[in-house]
Design a protein around this motif. Structure first.
Motif, PDB file in Angstrom:
ATOM      1  N   PHE A 108      12.607   3.284  77.775  1.00  0.00           N
ATOM      2  CA  PHE A 108      13.947   2.687  77.672  1.00  0.00           C
ATOM      3  C   PHE A 108      14.735   3.883  77.829  1.00  0.00           C
ATOM      4  O   PHE A 108      14.770   4.986  77.078  1.00  0.00           O
ATOM      5  CB  PHE A 108      14.103   2.056  76.325  1.00  0.00           C
ATOM      6  N   GLN A 109      16.127   3.438  78.366  1.00  0.00           N
ATOM      7  CA  GLN A 109      16.958   4.552  78.555  1.00  0.00           C
ATOM      8  C   GLN A 109      18.229   4.143  78.056  1.00  0.00           C
ATOM      9  O   GLN A 109      18.643   2.691  78.140  1.00  0.00           O
ATOM     10  CB  GLN A 109      17.428   5.103  79.990  1.00  0.00           C
ATOM     11  N   LEU A 113      17.073  -4.252  75.093  1.00  0.00           N
ATOM     12  CA  LEU A 113      16.965  -4.137  73.740  1.00  0.00           C
ATOM     13  C   LEU A 113      18.040  -3.163  72.979  1.00  0.00           C
ATOM     14  O   LEU A 113      18.808  -2.504  73.743  1.00  0.00           O
ATOM     15  CB  LEU A 113      15.769  -3.563  72.923  1.00  0.00           C
ATOM     16  N   GLU A 114      18.380  -3.564  71.847  1.00  0.00           N
ATOM     17  CA  GLU A 114      19.482  -2.947  70.998  1.00  0.00           C
ATOM     18  C   GLU A 114      18.658  -2.227  69.650  1.00  0.00           C
ATOM     19  O   GLU A 114      17.811  -2.806  69.200  1.00  0.00           O
ATOM     20  CB  GLU A 114      20.455  -3.719  70.513  1.00  0.00           C
ATOM     21  N   ASN A 161      29.427  -5.013  74.772  1.00  0.00           N
ATOM     22  CA  ASN A 161      28.952  -4.490  73.414  1.00  0.00           C
ATOM     23  C   ASN A 161      29.901  -4.311  72.545  1.00  0.00           C
ATOM     24  O   ASN A 161      30.443  -3.152  72.535  1.00  0.00           O
ATOM     25  CB  ASN A 161      27.754  -3.617  73.566  1.00  0.00           C
ATOM     26  N   THR A 162      30.445  -5.172  71.613  1.00  0.00           N
ATOM     27  CA  THR A 162      31.338  -4.939  70.768  1.00  0.00           C
ATOM     28  C   THR A 162      30.776  -4.281  69.480  1.00  0.00           C
ATOM     29  O   THR A 162      31.208  -4.074  68.459  1.00  0.00           O
ATOM     30  CB  THR A 162      32.343  -6.082  70.277  1.00  0.00           C
ATOM     31  N   GLU A 163      29.327  -4.653  69.341  1.00  0.00           N
ATOM     32  CA  GLU A 163      28.617  -4.025  68.155  1.00  0.00           C
ATOM     33  C   GLU A 163      28.716  -2.526  68.144  1.00  0.00           C
ATOM     34  O   GLU A 163      28.808  -2.002  69.098  1.00  0.00           O
ATOM     35  CB  GLU A 163      27.244  -4.789  68.071  1.00  0.00           C
ATOM     36  N   SER A 164      28.255  -1.938  67.153  1.00  0.00           N
ATOM     37  CA  SER A 164      28.056  -0.662  67.163  1.00  0.00           C
ATOM     38  C   SER A 164      26.670  -0.083  67.543  1.00  0.00           C
ATOM     39  O   SER A 164      26.148   1.091  67.508  1.00  0.00           O
ATOM     40  CB  SER A 164      28.365   0.048  65.833  1.00  0.00           C
ATOM     41  N   ASN A 165      25.756  -1.093  67.758  1.00  0.00           N
ATOM     42  CA  ASN A 165      24.450  -0.968  68.231  1.00  0.00           C
ATOM     43  C   ASN A 165      24.268  -0.232  69.542  1.00  0.00           C
ATOM     44  O   ASN A 165      25.102  -0.247  70.471  1.00  0.00           O
ATOM     45  CB  ASN A 165      23.519  -2.163  68.417  1.00  0.00           C
ATOM     46  N   ILE A 166      23.117   0.450  69.919  1.00  0.00           N
ATOM     47  CA  ILE A 166      22.890   1.290  71.268  1.00  0.00           C
ATOM     48  C   ILE A 166      21.939   0.220  71.807  1.00  0.00           C
ATOM     49  O   ILE A 166      21.275  -0.034  71.315  1.00  0.00           O
ATOM     50  CB  ILE A 166      22.099   2.665  70.842  1.00  0.00           C
ATOM     51  N   VAL A 167      22.756  -0.073  73.186  1.00  0.00           N
ATOM     52  CA  VAL A 167      21.861  -0.891  74.095  1.00  0.00           C
ATOM     53  C   VAL A 167      21.007  -0.009  75.103  1.00  0.00           C
ATOM     54  O   VAL A 167      21.499   1.129  75.770  1.00  0.00           O
ATOM     55  CB  VAL A 167      22.762  -1.720  75.066  1.00  0.00           C
ATOM     56  N   MET A 168      19.820  -0.346  75.026  1.00  0.00           N
ATOM     57  CA  MET A 168      18.792   0.334  75.785  1.00  0.00           C
ATOM     58  C   MET A 168      18.043  -0.666  76.910  1.00  0.00           C
ATOM     59  O   MET A 168      17.857  -1.589  76.802  1.00  0.00           O
ATOM     60  CB  MET A 168      17.725   1.212  75.008  1.00  0.00           C
ATOM     61  N   LYS A 169      17.952   0.098  78.262  1.00  0.00           N
ATOM     62  CA  LYS A 169      17.170  -0.844  79.166  1.00  0.00           C
ATOM     63  C   LYS A 169      15.972  -0.131  79.577  1.00  0.00           C
ATOM     64  O   LYS A 169      15.896   1.108  79.497  1.00  0.00           O
ATOM     65  CB  LYS A 169      18.171  -1.021  80.307  1.00  0.00           C
ATOM     66  N   TYR A 170      14.894  -0.818  79.936  1.00  0.00           N
ATOM     67  CA  TYR A 170      13.660  -0.424  80.418  1.00  0.00           C
ATOM     68  C   TYR A 170      13.557  -0.108  81.603  1.00  0.00           C
ATOM     69  O   TYR A 170      14.191  -0.932  82.619  1.00  0.00           O
ATOM     70  CB  TYR A 170      12.496  -1.541  80.135  1.00  0.00           C
ATOM     71  N   LEU A 171      13.163   1.104  82.271  1.00  0.00           N
ATOM     72  CA  LEU A 171      13.086   1.565  83.412  1.00  0.00           C
ATOM     73  C   LEU A 171      11.778   1.785  83.821  1.00  0.00           C
ATOM     74  O   LEU A 171      11.163   2.446  83.429  1.00  0.00           O
ATOM     75  CB  LEU A 171      13.940   2.772  83.478  1.00  0.00           C
TER      76      LEU A 171
END
Length: 158
Positions: A139-140, A121-122, A147-157
């Motif tokens: 999520f981490q 998710l972002e 990712n060219t956006e300024s959003n933070i990308v997070m992945k579910y671990l």
């Protein structure tokens, strides 16, 4: 307060639209879409997905006494990655772990439909409450050079 989490049914696509527009109007900095532009959109893609009960694209809702008070969308892409979008809980219901329940319901459904899927998710950098909610769930933050956006990308671990 009894909360029900479930996949939205085809006849609930209009209720989804109402709450989605509300989310864009009340929290314009938290989503990638614009409220004024969304108002001009006759039908959102996700509305069609709800109506057609798409396997790869679904929306869960949080309901209190039959009223939709929260939404969370899931979209699977072709490389076995799932994306969580549009997480929103109405103002009077925020701070009651309903967002956490929605995310858990989406995760459970995604893992039951798609074995071995990676879920991401972002989150916008200023949306601290969402960021901390996602961290609490598991999520981490990941570095994504694409990712060219300024959003933070997070992945579910898991």
């Amino acid at each position: 307060m009894n909360i029900e989490y479930r996949n939205l049914l085809p006849n609930e696509s209009k209720a989804y639209r109402v709450i989605r527009l509300e989310s864009l109007e009340k929290f314009p900095d938290s989503f990638g879409a614009n409220y004024q532009e969304a108002l001009k959109t006759e039908k959102f893609r996700i509305e069609t997905d709800i109506e057609n009960q798409s396997l790869d694209r679904f929306v869960f809702g949080a309901f209190v006494d039959g009223e939709l008070i929260g939404i969370c969308a899931f979209v699977k892409d072709e490389n076995n990655t799932g994306n969580i979008y549009q997480m929103y809980v109405r103002k009077g219901f925020q701070g009651k772990n309903i967002g956490s329940g929605l995310i858990q319901a989406i995760l459970n459904e995604a893992y039951s439909r798609f074995k071995g899927i990676e879920i991401v998710l972002e989150v916008t950098p200023k949306n601290d409450s969402a960021y901390h909610l996602y961290k609490k769930i598991g999520f981490q933050e990941v570095i994504d050079e694409k990712n060219t956006e300024s959003n933070i990308v997070m992945k579910y671990l898991v």
